[in-house]
Design a protein around this motif. Sequence first.
Motif: not given
Length: 185
Positions: A152-171
């Motif tokens: 959540r804290k990291l998501g606040q820093l990367f708000q605009r691309r949070a879903t993209l970043l999260g997906g990359i992490v899961l893959v």
Amino acid sequence: MLQIFLIAVSLAMDAFAVAVSTGISVPGFGGREAARIGLWCGAFQFLMPLAGWVLGSSVRSYIVFIDHWIAFGLLALIGGNMIREGLSGQGEEGMADLSVRRLFLLALATSIDALAVGVTLAFDNSVNILLSAAVIGAVAFALAMLGGLLGRKLGQLFQRRATLLGGIVLVGIGGKILMEHLLGS
């Protein structure tokens, strides 16, 4: 008991990383959502060693052969969808969620190794499987909840691309699981 705790921590690391990714990508993620992902991951990490214990050695060779493929496939599917949403802009509109289906798939993907551990523990007569499974589940709960809050804290820093970043992490996590098993490390 120390050995079981160390096993629990190692089993929970994927759940922690997936929870970080989820905390990054799910809009409005907070303490309640962190508790939900912690409960799902903790419950699966508790149940899978018990199931492995029951299955015993008769199916161990089948589980070890495909567990990494199942985990990779589930995480790549969820992560790939998140990457697609992030690139199309849908992720910024709150497409990532904590649906029962998504939580189920994430918890399943991160707990398959716990099934194999349960099979292994079945060979050790000195192990109390209920206590061991409880420790494994409690550690997974705590680390997944902590990971979600960190995300959540990291998501606040990367708000605009949070879903993209999260997906990359899961893959990436799925790829790591697959490579560890294929390379035998």
